[in-house]
Design an enzyme around this catalytic site. Structure first.
Site, short mmCIF file in Angstrom:
data_model
loop_
_atom_site.label_atom_id
_atom_site.label_comp_id
_atom_site.label_asym_id
_atom_site.label_seq_id
_atom_site.Cartn_x
_atom_site.Cartn_y
_atom_site.Cartn_z
N SER A 165 0.81 -1.22 0.00
CA SER A 165 0.00 0.00 0.00
C SER A 165 0.84 1.27 0.00
CB SER A 165 -0.87 -0.02 1.26
OG SER A 165 -1.39 1.26 1.51
N GLU B 203 0.16 3.64 1.76
CA GLU B 203 0.22 4.08 3.16
C GLU B 203 1.62 3.87 3.74
OE1 GLU B 203 -2.64 6.18 4.73
OE2 GLU B 203 -1.61 5.01 6.27
N TYR C 140 -1.52 0.37 10.66
CA TYR C 140 -1.79 -0.31 9.39
C TYR C 140 -0.60 -0.15 8.45
CZ TYR C 140 -3.63 -0.86 4.63
OH TYR C 140 -3.81 -1.22 3.32
P1 NAP Z 1 -11.39 -4.78 1.82
O1 NAP Z 1 -12.54 -4.43 0.93
O2 NAP Z 1 -11.34 -4.24 3.21
O3 NAP Z 1 -11.30 -6.39 1.91
C1 NAP Z 1 -10.48 -7.03 2.85
C2 NAP Z 1 -10.67 -8.54 2.72
O4 NAP Z 1 -9.83 -9.20 3.69
C3 NAP Z 1 -12.10 -9.03 2.99
O5 NAP Z 1 -12.40 -10.04 2.04
C4 NAP Z 1 -11.98 -9.65 4.39
O6 NAP Z 1 -12.90 -10.68 4.62
C5 NAP Z 1 -10.59 -10.24 4.31
N1 NAP Z 1 -10.01 -10.57 5.62
C6 NAP Z 1 -9.79 -9.73 6.65
N2 NAP Z 1 -9.23 -10.42 7.66
C7 NAP Z 1 -9.10 -11.72 7.28
C8 NAP Z 1 -8.61 -12.90 7.88
N3 NAP Z 1 -8.12 -12.92 9.13
N4 NAP Z 1 -8.63 -14.05 7.17
C9 NAP Z 1 -9.11 -14.06 5.93
N5 NAP Z 1 -9.62 -12.98 5.30
C10 NAP Z 1 -9.61 -11.82 5.97
O7 NAP Z 1 -10.01 -4.37 1.12
P2 NAP Z 1 -9.71 -3.96 -0.41
O8 NAP Z 1 -9.95 -2.50 -0.57
O9 NAP Z 1 -10.34 -4.94 -1.32
O10 NAP Z 1 -8.13 -4.13 -0.44
C11 NAP Z 1 -7.53 -5.39 -0.74
C12 NAP Z 1 -6.11 -5.40 -0.19
O11 NAP Z 1 -5.35 -4.36 -0.80
C13 NAP Z 1 -5.99 -5.19 1.30
O12 NAP Z 1 -4.88 -5.96 1.75
C14 NAP Z 1 -5.67 -3.71 1.45
O13 NAP Z 1 -4.99 -3.47 2.64
C15 NAP Z 1 -4.81 -3.52 0.22
N6 NAP Z 1 -4.81 -2.17 -0.36
C16 NAP Z 1 -5.98 -1.55 -0.69
C17 NAP Z 1 -5.97 -0.31 -1.30
C18 NAP Z 1 -7.25 0.38 -1.69
O14 NAP Z 1 -7.19 1.59 -1.95
N7 NAP Z 1 -8.37 -0.33 -1.79
C19 NAP Z 1 -4.74 0.31 -1.58
C20 NAP Z 1 -3.56 -0.36 -1.26
C21 NAP Z 1 -3.59 -1.60 -0.67
P3 NAP Z 1 -14.32 -10.45 5.39
O15 NAP Z 1 -15.32 -10.16 4.31
O16 NAP Z 1 -14.52 -11.76 6.08
O17 NAP Z 1 -14.13 -9.29 6.33
O1 G4F Z 2 -10.59 6.75 2.41
P1 G4F Z 2 -9.63 6.68 3.53
O2 G4F Z 2 -10.11 6.10 4.82
O3 G4F Z 2 -8.35 5.92 2.96
P2 G4F Z 2 -6.82 5.83 3.43
O4 G4F Z 2 -6.65 6.11 4.88
O5 G4F Z 2 -6.02 6.66 2.49
O6 G4F Z 2 -6.51 4.28 3.22
C1 G4F Z 2 -6.94 3.59 2.06
O7 G4F Z 2 -5.95 3.67 1.07
C2 G4F Z 2 -4.70 3.02 1.41
C3 G4F Z 2 -3.75 3.25 0.24
O8 G4F Z 2 -3.06 4.48 0.42
C4 G4F Z 2 -4.98 1.57 1.66
F1 G4F Z 2 -3.82 0.92 1.90
C5 G4F Z 2 -5.95 1.40 2.80
O9 G4F Z 2 -6.25 0.03 2.99
C6 G4F Z 2 -7.24 2.14 2.45
O10 G4F Z 2 -7.84 1.46 1.36
O11 G4F Z 2 -9.07 8.16 3.88
C7 G4F Z 2 -8.52 8.99 2.89
C8 G4F Z 2 -8.29 10.39 3.46
C9 G4F Z 2 -7.56 10.41 4.81
O12 G4F Z 2 -6.55 11.39 4.77
C10 G4F Z 2 -8.62 10.81 5.82
O13 G4F Z 2 -8.12 11.55 6.93
O14 G4F Z 2 -9.56 10.98 3.71
C11 G4F Z 2 -9.51 11.66 4.95
N1 G4F Z 2 -10.88 11.79 5.49
C12 G4F Z 2 -11.51 12.99 5.74
N2 G4F Z 2 -12.72 12.74 6.29
C13 G4F Z 2 -11.69 10.78 5.85
C14 G4F Z 2 -12.85 11.38 6.35
N3 G4F Z 2 -11.52 9.44 5.78
C15 G4F Z 2 -12.56 8.67 6.22
N4 G4F Z 2 -12.44 7.32 6.13
N5 G4F Z 2 -13.72 9.22 6.74
C16 G4F Z 2 -13.89 10.57 6.84
O15 G4F Z 2 -14.93 11.04 7.33
#
Ligand code: NAP
Ligand code: G4F
Length: 326
Positions: A125, A127, A149
């Site tokens: 990520s 992050e 995280y």
């Molecule tokens: P998400 O919607 O939160 O999905 C997370 C998945 O992980 C769900 O299927 C959840 O299952 C499963 N999980 C959590 N704990 C588990 C455990 N102990 N054993 C097995 N499964 C488990 O996340 P996403 O947005 O699709 O992201 C996918 C991956 O990419 C994550 O690793 C996230 O950290 C990473 N990532 C995401 C972003 C982004 O912007 N979306 C960016 C960078 C990296 P349940 O349905 O059972 O909860």
């Molecule tokens: O949408 P966010 O919660 O995503 P964040 O923290 O960037 O993390 C996501 O992206 C990561 C990749 O860079 C992933 F690894 C991670 O798993 C996840 O998918 O927040 C985005 C921004 C933050 O700066 C937060 O402070 O939005 C700002 N924000 C402002 N108001 C808010 C809010 N975020 C959330 N969730 N809720 C608010 O009300």
């Protein structure tokens, strides 16, 4: 030639559902790992049931992962499962480390013990860059995570590199910047805003409470990003790649676009709520994906504005269907 087989952990998540669709289109046999729950929540993959096979396992349970590798003998493993919501990582830091950091080593250990020729993708990520050391961020930018995280993801990244270098496992780390879609969880800011806008437009809500409007992210479309995951595992050599759009937008811009799309002025509805501020913030993320463009031939296809409008429209449709009892 026989079908390639893939195992996706985190198949019930946003990315898992898009990746499963993409791998099915590529002719794969797709297994999805799900953890046991008293209520099955398969909303994002309901339409794929019958085409994919769900198998039980948990990142917390080493034996379940070894058994799955032995049973399935996948060609490719995509480790998408994680505790992925940043604020929860301050509330549950140890659990986040167990899922998001140690979980990665458990999957890698299962591969090392059962079959080292299995190819492995780790969902790293942006992050990890946190308080950024340079802008834009590349594969060479040092990490400075700002949340439990982010720290857990740094462990997952380096253990992936280490298993590649120690055991010759084809292991790749995809450093993905934020990516969104109508299937994004409601707690993340993009979907919170698009759902809130749809509710306000339909008269179901009269305000939207948010935290830091100044934060900037490089937001892309999840459907584009899962293709990069697959491409990483099709190369002659394993490597790590940044996946991003190269453009940053603030939360304020996000709000403005979403409200404007339905003809409303956000200033009348958005309230700042300190409860949504974080103990340590990531102010600005912007990625340079030149390496992925050059080596993988990957590029994003959906602009930020298109994606936010797509999400608002999807939320309006979803809420209207719920009203009709659909
Ligand atoms: P998400 O919607 O939160 O999905 C997370 C998945 O992980 C769900 O299927 C959840 O299952 C499963 N999980 C959590 N704990 C588990 C455990 N102990 N054993 C097995 N499964 C488990 O996340 P996403 O947005 O699709 O992201 C996918 C991956 O990419 C994550 O690793 C996230 O950290 C990473 N990532 C995401 C972003 C982004 O912007 N979306 C960016 C960078 C990296 P349940 O349905 O059972 O909860
Ligand atoms: O949408 P966010 O919660 O995503 P964040 O923290 O960037 O993390 C996501 O992206 C990561 C990749 O860079 C992933 F690894 C991670 O798993 C996840 O998918 O927040 C985005 C921004 C933050 O700066 C937060 O402070 O939005 C700002 N924000 C402002 N108001 C808010 C809010 N975020 C959330 N969730 N809720 C608010 O009300």
């Amino acid at each position: 030639m026989s079908k390639k087989t893939a195992l996706i952990t985190g198949i019930t998540g946003q990315d898992g559902s898009y990746l499963a669709e993409y791998l099915l289109e590529q002719g794969y046999k797709v297994y999805g790992m799900v953890r046991r729950s008293s209520v099955e929540k398969f909303d994002r993959i309901d339409h794929l049931i019958g085409d994919i096979e769900l198998v039980q396992g948990d990142l917390l349970d080493q034996l379940s992962l070894i058994s799955l590798m032995e049973k399935i003998r996948p060609d490719e493993v995509y480790n998408l499962a994680a505790q992925s919501f940043v604020p929860t990582s301050w509330a549950q830091p140890t659990l986040t480390a167990e899922f998001t950091a140690v979980g990665v080593i458990r999957v890698l250990e299962a591969i090392r013990l059962v079959d080292r020729s299995i190819r492995f993708y780790q969902a790293s990520s942006s992050e990890m860059f946190g308080k950024v050391r340079e802008t834009p961020q590349t594969e060479m930018t040092p990490f400075y995570p700002r949340s439990p995280y982010g720290v857990a993801k740094v462990f997952g990244h380096y253990i992936t590199v280490n298993y590649r270098e120690s055991y010759g496992i084809y292991a790749c780390s995809g450093i993905l910047f934020n990516h969104e879609s109508p299937r994004r969880g409601l707690e993340f800011v993009t979907r919170k805003v698009t759902d809130g806008v749809a509710r306000i437009k339909l008269g179901k809500q009269d305000e939207l409470r948010l935290g830091n409007l100044d934060a900037q992210r490089d937001w892309g479309y999840a459907g584009d990003y899962v293709k990069a995951m697959w491409l990483m595992l099709q190369q002659p050599q394993p490597d790590d790649y940044v996946i991003a759009t190269g453009k940053a937008h603030s939360v304020r811009e996000l709000v403005d676009i979403a409200f404007k799309h339905v003809g409303l002025d956000w200033k009348k509805y958005v309230k700042i709520d300190k409860a949504y501020l974080r103990p340590a913030e990531v102010d600005l993320l912007i990625g340079d994906c030149s390496k992925a463009r050059k080596v993988l031939g990957w590029e994003p296809t959906v602009s930020f504005e298109e994606m936010i409008c797509m999400m608002v429209d999807a939320d309006l449709k979803l809420l209207s269907e719920e009203d009709k009892g659909g």
